[in-house]
Scaffold this motif. Structure first.
Motif, mmCIF file in Angstrom:
data_model
loop_
_atom_site.group_PDB
_atom_site.id
_atom_site.type_symbol
_atom_site.label_atom_id
_atom_site.label_comp_id
_atom_site.label_asym_id
_atom_site.label_seq_id
_atom_site.Cartn_x
_atom_site.Cartn_y
_atom_site.Cartn_z
ATOM 1 N N LEU A 182 -31.887 -26.840 -12.348
ATOM 2 C CA LEU A 182 -30.827 -27.298 -13.032
ATOM 3 C C LEU A 182 -29.982 -26.052 -13.460
ATOM 4 N N GLY A 183 -28.577 -25.588 -13.315
ATOM 5 C CA GLY A 183 -28.056 -24.458 -13.509
ATOM 6 C C GLY A 183 -26.967 -24.850 -14.782
ATOM 7 N N LEU A 184 -26.719 -23.905 -15.357
ATOM 8 C CA LEU A 184 -25.644 -24.043 -16.451
ATOM 9 C C LEU A 184 -24.585 -23.290 -16.253
ATOM 10 N N GLY A 185 -23.086 -23.777 -16.444
ATOM 11 C CA GLY A 185 -21.994 -22.791 -16.411
ATOM 12 C C GLY A 185 -21.789 -21.849 -17.630
ATOM 13 N N LEU A 186 -21.327 -20.853 -17.734
ATOM 14 C CA LEU A 186 -21.246 -19.883 -18.715
ATOM 15 C C LEU A 186 -20.043 -20.169 -19.265
ATOM 16 N N PRO A 187 -19.717 -19.628 -20.562
ATOM 17 C CA PRO A 187 -18.576 -20.074 -21.304
ATOM 18 C C PRO A 187 -17.516 -18.859 -20.986
ATOM 19 N N GLN A 188 -16.522 -19.052 -19.891
ATOM 20 C CA GLN A 188 -15.639 -18.199 -19.728
ATOM 21 C C GLN A 188 -14.177 -18.462 -20.148
ATOM 22 N N ASN A 189 -14.116 -19.424 -20.459
ATOM 23 C CA ASN A 189 -12.621 -20.100 -21.041
ATOM 24 C C ASN A 189 -12.302 -19.485 -22.268
ATOM 25 N N ARG A 190 -10.704 -19.387 -22.564
ATOM 26 C CA ARG A 190 -10.450 -18.655 -23.594
ATOM 27 C C ARG A 190 -10.778 -18.806 -25.078
ATOM 28 N N LYS A 191 -11.202 -20.209 -25.119
ATOM 29 C CA LYS A 191 -11.527 -20.720 -26.601
ATOM 30 C C LYS A 191 -12.705 -20.110 -26.953
ATOM 31 N N TYR A 192 -13.517 -19.536 -26.144
ATOM 32 C CA TYR A 192 -14.935 -18.937 -26.342
ATOM 33 C C TYR A 192 -14.929 -17.388 -26.574
ATOM 34 N N ASP A 193 -15.728 -16.817 -27.354
ATOM 35 C CA ASP A 193 -15.704 -15.241 -27.769
ATOM 36 C C ASP A 193 -16.747 -14.638 -26.714
ATOM 37 N N LEU A 194 -16.269 -14.139 -25.837
ATOM 38 C CA LEU A 194 -16.836 -13.588 -24.611
ATOM 39 C C LEU A 194 -17.918 -12.602 -24.945
ATOM 40 N N GLY A 195 -17.830 -11.735 -25.801
ATOM 41 C CA GLY A 195 -18.994 -10.704 -26.151
ATOM 42 C C GLY A 195 -20.111 -11.274 -26.812
ATOM 43 N N ARG A 196 -19.690 -12.293 -27.711
ATOM 44 C CA ARG A 196 -20.675 -13.101 -28.721
ATOM 45 C C ARG A 196 -21.314 -14.093 -28.062
ATOM 46 N N ASP A 197 -20.458 -15.209 -27.401
ATOM 47 C CA ASP A 197 -20.924 -16.552 -26.907
ATOM 48 C C ASP A 197 -21.788 -16.336 -25.569
ATOM 49 N N VAL A 198 -21.335 -15.413 -24.485
ATOM 50 C CA VAL A 198 -21.906 -15.498 -23.266
ATOM 51 C C VAL A 198 -23.423 -14.892 -23.366
ATOM 52 N N PRO A 199 -23.738 -14.008 -24.220
ATOM 53 C CA PRO A 199 -25.141 -13.750 -24.350
ATOM 54 C C PRO A 199 -25.810 -14.778 -25.115
ATOM 55 N N ASP A 200 -25.180 -15.383 -25.911
ATOM 56 C CA ASP A 200 -25.815 -16.385 -27.028
ATOM 57 C C ASP A 200 -26.255 -17.695 -26.204
ATOM 58 N N VAL A 201 -25.230 -18.076 -25.281
ATOM 59 C CA VAL A 201 -25.372 -19.479 -24.528
ATOM 60 C C VAL A 201 -26.492 -18.980 -23.283
ATOM 61 N N ALA A 202 -26.374 -17.645 -22.653
ATOM 62 C CA ALA A 202 -27.339 -17.298 -21.705
ATOM 63 C C ALA A 202 -28.807 -17.615 -22.232
ATOM 64 N N ARG A 203 -28.918 -16.572 -23.529
ATOM 65 C CA ARG A 203 -30.219 -16.863 -23.881
ATOM 66 C C ARG A 203 -30.859 -18.084 -24.315
ATOM 67 N N THR A 204 -29.961 -18.802 -24.820
ATOM 68 C CA THR A 204 -30.211 -20.514 -25.200
ATOM 69 C C THR A 204 -30.820 -21.118 -24.081
ATOM 70 N N ALA A 205 -29.723 -20.932 -22.940
ATOM 71 C CA ALA A 205 -30.094 -21.797 -21.621
ATOM 72 C C ALA A 205 -31.530 -21.413 -21.085
ATOM 73 N N GLU A 206 -31.585 -20.080 -20.941
ATOM 74 C CA GLU A 206 -32.939 -19.641 -20.539
ATOM 75 C C GLU A 206 -34.036 -20.362 -21.360
ATOM 76 N N ALA A 207 -33.807 -20.113 -22.654
ATOM 77 C CA ALA A 207 -34.940 -20.795 -23.394
ATOM 78 C C ALA A 207 -35.308 -22.221 -23.653
ATOM 79 N N ILE A 208 -34.309 -23.182 -23.260
ATOM 80 C CA ILE A 208 -34.119 -24.568 -22.948
ATOM 81 C C ILE A 208 -34.709 -24.749 -21.750
ATOM 82 N N GLY A 209 -34.540 -24.155 -20.642
ATOM 83 C CA GLY A 209 -35.360 -24.192 -19.276
ATOM 84 C C GLY A 209 -34.451 -24.224 -17.996
ATOM 85 N N TYR A 210 -33.281 -23.932 -18.376
ATOM 86 C CA TYR A 210 -32.432 -23.924 -16.870
ATOM 87 C C TYR A 210 -32.634 -22.771 -16.249
#
Length: 309
Positions: free
Chosen positions: A5-33
């Motif tokens: 299972l893979g997860l799409g990273l947050p790229q759309n304009r409503k997200y904060d790129l510098g903050r949200d991409v590393p945060d979601v990436a770390r969380t997804a890895e911890a979840i098990g993606y």
């Protein structure tokens, strides 16, 4: 064997790129993606000069306004993770100079410890081609062919040399090299694109449009591979563009991966039955913010694994 299972990273304009991409990436890895993915959208013409995907009258999603550059996004995710693979589904290949893209991907693979998956397609937007392409829209297949060849050359042993229509490399040392040959996956439908996939790529990137359609497409790929004498396995990653609806979908026909977490997992189960290696779920379009994206991603992953996916 469980479907990856893979997860799409947050790229759309409503997200904060510098903050949200590393945060979601770390969380997804911890979840098990198993992997994290990006897509490419350069611009939104205004007024629209053609419909979405080239289909007349089909509007462009508002989320396409201001999509973050995919390789910058992947680099942010690479720096925040250690295990997950890092893929593109897809980079519109003819919008990139082949040599520079090959070198960028090699550098990212070296920096991430060999985790890059290079997913390419030819795209469909005439406006993006007018703004950025290395070849005319009508020559997009030839441009993709050359880019794949240049990548193989640049990632291979020195001295690198290549003599193509766009790219001319006199014998040269080109580094850094990727940790391993980066898998090249192609988005491909019937015709020349499918032959290109079978003859030259490592894998296939279909889009989820229903389990029955997917099964028929996969049979066509396998039949062509047998016909053309391919013996290497074809890696498969299905892209599921989900529309998360907290209250779920009720009434009328439900499109695949549109609805509640339970409905999305139901579709995951149906598509996993086709037998592909991996399913990438992109949840970012309808989640309000990074926190909801992480919460829904955790629920989807947990329920999918509990269901035996």
């Amino acid at each position: 064997m469980a479907t990856k299972l893979g997860l799409g990273l947050p790229q759309n304009r409503k997200y904060d790129l510098g903050r949200d991409v590393p945060d979601v990436a770390r969380t997804a890895e911890a979840i098990g993606y198993d992997s994290l993915w990006v897509y490419e959208r350069l611009l939104v013409p205004e007024p629209a000069t053609q419909g979405l995907y080239g289909i007349e009258g089909l509007p462009w999603p508002d989320g396409y306004r201001g999509v973050a550059e995919p390789l910058v996004t992947l680099t942010l995710a690479a720096a925040a993770t250690e295990r997950v693979e890092l893929g593109s589904s897809v980079l519109v290949a003819p919008l990139h100079t082949p040599f520079r893209l090959a070198k960028t991907l090699a550098t990212l693979d070296a920096a991430s410890g060999g985790r890059v998956l290079a997913g390419f397609g030819t795209g469909w937007s005439h406006d993006e081609y007018a703004a950025s392409s290395v070849r005319p829209f009508e020559e997009r297949g030839a441009a993709l062919d050359e880019l794949v060849e240049v990548c193989r050359a640049v990632w291979g042993p020195d001295p690198v040399s290549y003599d193509g229509h766009i790219t001319k490399i006199a014998p040269a040392v080109v580094g850094p090299k990727p940790v391993r040959p980066i898998p090249i996956l192609l988005a491909a439908g019937p015709g020349p694109a499918l032959r290109r996939l079978v003859d030259h790529a490592d894998g296939w990137l279909p889009v989820a449009m229903g389990a029955e359609k997917l099964a028929a497409q996969w049979r066509a790929v396998q039949e062509l591979a047998a016909e053309r004498g391919r013996t290497r396995p074809i890696r498969t990653v299905l892209r599921a563009n989900a529309r998360y609806l907290a209250q779920g979908h009720s009434g009328g026909r439900r499109a695949p991966f549109h609805g509640s977490v339970d409905q999305i997992v139901e579709d995951l189960a149906a598509h996993a039955e086709v037998g592909l290696d991996e399913i990438l779920v992109d949840l970012q379009s309808e989640t309000r913010d990074a926190q909801e994206l992480k919460d829904v991603a955790a629920q989807v992953y947990g329920k999918a694994r509990a269901a035996g996916i």
